[in-house]
Design a protein around this motif. Structure first.
Motif, PDB file in Angstrom:
ATOM      1  N   HIS A 398      28.426  62.090 -29.115  1.00 39.29           N
ATOM      2  CA  HIS A 398      27.980  63.264 -28.364  1.00 39.29           C
ATOM      3  C   HIS A 398      28.607  64.505 -28.985  1.00 39.29           C
ATOM      4  N   ARG A 402      28.242  67.860 -23.616  1.00 41.44           N
ATOM      5  CA  ARG A 402      26.929  67.372 -23.167  1.00 41.44           C
ATOM      6  C   ARG A 402      26.792  65.876 -23.413  1.00 41.44           C
ATOM      7  N   PRO A 404      24.022  63.257 -24.529  1.00 41.01           N
ATOM      8  CA  PRO A 404      22.699  63.340 -25.161  1.00 41.01           C
ATOM      9  C   PRO A 404      21.597  62.807 -24.242  1.00 41.01           C
ATOM     10  N   GLU A 406      18.900  60.536 -22.655  1.00 43.01           N
ATOM     11  CA  GLU A 406      18.771  59.071 -22.733  1.00 43.01           C
ATOM     12  C   GLU A 406      17.481  58.694 -23.441  1.00 43.01           C
ATOM     13  N   GLN A 411      22.571  55.029 -24.583  1.00 42.60           N
ATOM     14  CA  GLN A 411      23.294  55.955 -25.446  1.00 42.60           C
ATOM     15  C   GLN A 411      23.814  55.174 -26.647  1.00 42.60           C
ATOM     16  N   THR A 449      21.064  61.429 -31.415  1.00 45.10           N
ATOM     17  CA  THR A 449      20.947  62.878 -31.238  1.00 45.10           C
ATOM     18  C   THR A 449      22.360  63.401 -30.976  1.00 45.10           C
ATOM     19  N   GLU A 450      22.629  64.574 -31.466  1.00 43.78           N
ATOM     20  CA  GLU A 450      23.968  65.167 -31.313  1.00 43.78           C
ATOM     21  C   GLU A 450      25.038  64.138 -31.659  1.00 43.78           C
ATOM     22  N   ALA A 451      24.893  63.539 -32.844  1.00 43.16           N
ATOM     23  CA  ALA A 451      25.757  62.409 -33.209  1.00 43.16           C
ATOM     24  C   ALA A 451      27.135  62.907 -33.619  1.00 43.16           C
TER      25      ALA A 451
END
Ligand code: GLA
Length: 703
Positions: A398, A402, A404, A406, A411, A449-451
């Motif tokens: 994350h 936030r 991420p 689902e 996740q 996402t947003e790794a």
């Protein structure tokens, strides 16, 4: 003049190092040894047009702006703006053997060292590995390190592949024009849309004819493939890892080793390139068919989904045993609170609710019936509704504060976190210790996402972690096979082949869809690494109803298996499945070692493809009616790749029953004819009028 000529397997690569930077002057079909290096280099020196640099510039593999190059440089990066422009001078040229060369170059002002290793393999694939090392104490931010290889000016088209869940690897061919054509994957995994190879083609290149140059990035994370034609008129292919901002900041003395790139050249069409990929992959000692034949696999996912029940699964094992299945795989739903896809990911402990005595009764039932047992995992993922997430919500990838969005209610676990990595390894390892499991299907059902790991981008760390995890599981359990699945074909690439043994080609078990998915995935990956299953009569993915003979004639072209509730199959269908399995077992040596051919043809209603033994002694072809032909008597069926002057006995085989026809009388050669390879290629065989969605299997034996 310093020319280096690597020449092997019909391919030449010529480097010039006379201008203090290594330059690739040529990559393509093998050419004669250069008589005079000086003449050769002089013949390639650029002219000087007006309004241009005053001296011809040698750009070289690093494509520095400092040498007058105006498109994307090989290395992009800076130290907070400083050293944004580099100029590398060649320091060392190392020849390890006749087929390899390493170039080490340095920019002293920028305090950077770069290296590029080229190895031309026995399969004629040029494997390129680049790296950059920071020689300063100040950090250097690598934005990208791309591997570029020039292709001749006369290439006209690019060919790459796109796709989505259930529909992987659609070819897209377009005219090469000035500019960059870029395919980017930002899913944090390879991706369904991953091209697998980016080709540049000469005019009219098809499966059998013409020239093809292609790059394939050996990486299972974010990726970029490029075809570039610059305004000066030169064309290049490029490939590299797509780094997130700040993902690769090199501290003092640190090195970024970019993923290797496989560069393939063929003057025998796309099939020629495909054959080189297959040879390269098959030459590895750990290639699965170098260890043992590929067992017929029953995966129970589409038979039972989450509805696990010992009695039902034992009945399935009985049916599987009766028709000759060799491996039985229990899919999703055996662990934690995983009664549907809302919960349980992360808790890799056998569920007491569905398996009060553990998996032992099922494993015993399967193994006592002479089959191996396989099990499904999705270790990189966690459902928020899981014990793991409740205990460690901080162990997910994350950014900021936030969570991420689902995706399939899940996740991504941050495997760069030692606690998370150990948790997954230990729970998986414990299951593998407790049960006799020869095979795991390892899934990855969402995009990243947003790794972020501790606030920093971590896609690369995540990819390295999964390689490490697979390798550790294999080291702890010698002989363990791993299938890489990612909602079907979302993690198929030429680096994952080093860590996994099979790919789940697609979640789409509809045989008609599979024809295209398998045809194009197998351009790079040999069929024995691609899972191909006979699915249910009515495909769950599309609702299409297809005959068992067509489904079987499609599923033999890979690591074959079944994914169907066999307890609902009729006795005729089971007989057909037995025929399919017997045929597969009798022919898997050829199916998994020969040269894959896809016959170039103009009629879009059908395809012919096949596998030809490397000594051309045997072949199996499939002629597939995709849709009704516009002709009442469809085009001849051509069998390509055989020895022109040898004679072959050719006949139709129907291991899983006859396909459907719309004809009063069919062709007269089905029971066997003897014809030469050249007649079979140039003239071919009269086609039956197949109903749409039917396939004919044809065997050829040299006599
Ligand atoms: C993914 C896989 C399927 C199956 C399911 C289980 O979609 O691709 O084959 O394993 O997960 O949830």
């Amino acid at each position: 003049m310093q020319l280096i000529h690597l020449r092997r397997a019909g391919v030449s690569v010529i480097f010039d190092t006379s201008a203090s930077t290594p330059a690739i002057l040529y990559w393509g079909a093998a050419v004669a040894e250069v008589v005079s290096a000086e003449d050769f280099v002089r013949s390639q020196l650029e002219t000087t047009p007006p309004c241009d640099f005053d001296e011809p510039q040698t750009i070289g593999i690093w494509r520095e702006n400092a040498r007058g190059f105006l498109s994307r440089p090989t290395l992009i990066g800076s130290r907070e703006g400083a050293n944004f422009s580099q100029k590398f001078s060649l320091r060392a040229t190392n020849r390890l053997d006749d087929h390899s060369v390493d170039f080490v170059s340095v920019d002293e002002h920028a305090s950077l060292e770069v290296s590029a290793k080229f190895h031309l393999s026995a399969a004629g694939i040029l494997v390129i590995s680049q790296s950059v090392t920071n020689l300063s104490i100040a950090p250097f931010n690598v934005e990208s390190l791309t591997t570029f290889v020039p292709v001749p000016d006369y290439v006209t088209e690019s060919l790459d592949y796109t796709g989505r869940w259930l529909s992987e690897r659609h070819p897209q061919r377009r005219e090469i024009q000035t500019g960059l054509w870029t395919r980017e994957g930002r899913e944090g995994r390879t991706g369904h849309d991953y091209t697998l190879v980016q080709f540049a083609l000469s005019q009219g290149t098809g499966y059998q004819n013409g020239e093809a140059w292609g790059l394939s990035l050996a990486w299972s994370g974010n990726n970029r493939h490029i075809v570039e034609r610059t305004a000066i008129g030169r064309t290049a292919l490029g490939a590299g890892e797509l780094l997130l901002p700040g993902e690769m900041i090199l501290g003092s003395g640190e090195t970024y080793n970019a993923p290797s790139v496989w560069a393939v050249y063929s003057d025998a069409g796309i099939d020629g390139a495909s054959d080189r990929f297959h040879q390269q992959i098959r030459a590895r000692a750990n290639h699965p068919t170098n260890i043992r034949p590929r067992p017929v696999t029953l995966n129970v996912w589409e038979a039972v989904y989450f509805d696990h029940n010992l009695e039902k699964l034992t009945a399935l094992a009985d049916e599987a045993q009766a028709i000759g299945v060799e491996r039985f795989v229990l899919d999703d739903g055996w662990f934690g609170a995983r009664r549907n896809d809302n919960a349980g990911l992360g808790d890799w402990v056998v569920s007491k609710d569905v398996w009060p005595n553990g998996l032992h009764p099922l494993v015993d039932a399967v193994r006592s019936r002479g089959m191996e047992f396989g099990l499904w995992f999705e270790g990189e993922m966690v459902n928020p509704d899981s014990d793991l997430y409740r205990a460690h919500p901080e162990w997910i990838l994350h950014a900021g504060d936030r969570v991420p969005p689902e995706f399939r209610m899940q996740q991504v676990l941050d495997l760069a976190h030692p606690g998370a990595f150990d948790h997954v390894f230990e729970q998986t390892n414990a299951i593998l210790n407790e049960y006799e499991i020869s095979y795991i299907k390892w899934d990855h059902n969402r995009v990243l996402t947003e790794a972020g790991h501790l606030g920093k981008p971590a896609v690369r760390k995540q990819v390295e972690a999964i390689y490490r995890l697979f390798d550790a599981l294999k080291a702890a359990h010698p002989g363990l096979e791993i299938e890489s699945c990612s909602s079907g074909g979302g993690r198929i690439d030429v680096e994952m082949i080093q860590h996994a043994d099979r790919f789940w080609t697609s979640d789409n078990n509809d045989a008609l869809e599979r024809q295209s998915i398998q045809r194009h995935t197998s351009i790079v990956i040999p069929p024995e690494m691609l899972g191909t299953h006979v699915g249910p009569t009515k495909a769950h993915s599309t609702g299409r109803t297809l005959s068992v003979s067509f489904r079987a004639a499609t599923a033999i072209w890979g690591h074959a298996g079944l994914e169907w509730d066999l307890t609902t199959a009729t006795s005729e269908e089971k007989l057909a499945l037995k025929g399919f399995i017997d045929f597969y077992k009798a022919n898997r040596d050829l199916l998994h070692s020969g040269r894959t051919v896809r016959v170039e043809q103009t009629d879009e209603a059908s395809w012919t493809h096949g596998v030809v033994a490397h000594d051309a002694s045997r072949a199996i072809f499939s002629h597939v009616a995709l849709k009704p032909s516009q002709f009442s008597r469809p085009n001849n069926i051509r069998l390509v790749g055989l020895e022109a002057d040898s004679n072959y006995s050719v006949r139709v085989v129907e291991p899983a029953g006859a396909p459907g026809y719309t004809q009063i009388a069919g062709p007269k050669w089905f029971d066997g004819v003897v014809l030469s390879g050249s007649v079979l290629d140039r003239i071919g065989l009269r086609s039956p009028v197949l109903r749409p969605e039917q396939a004919l299997l044809i065997e050829a034996h040299r006599i």
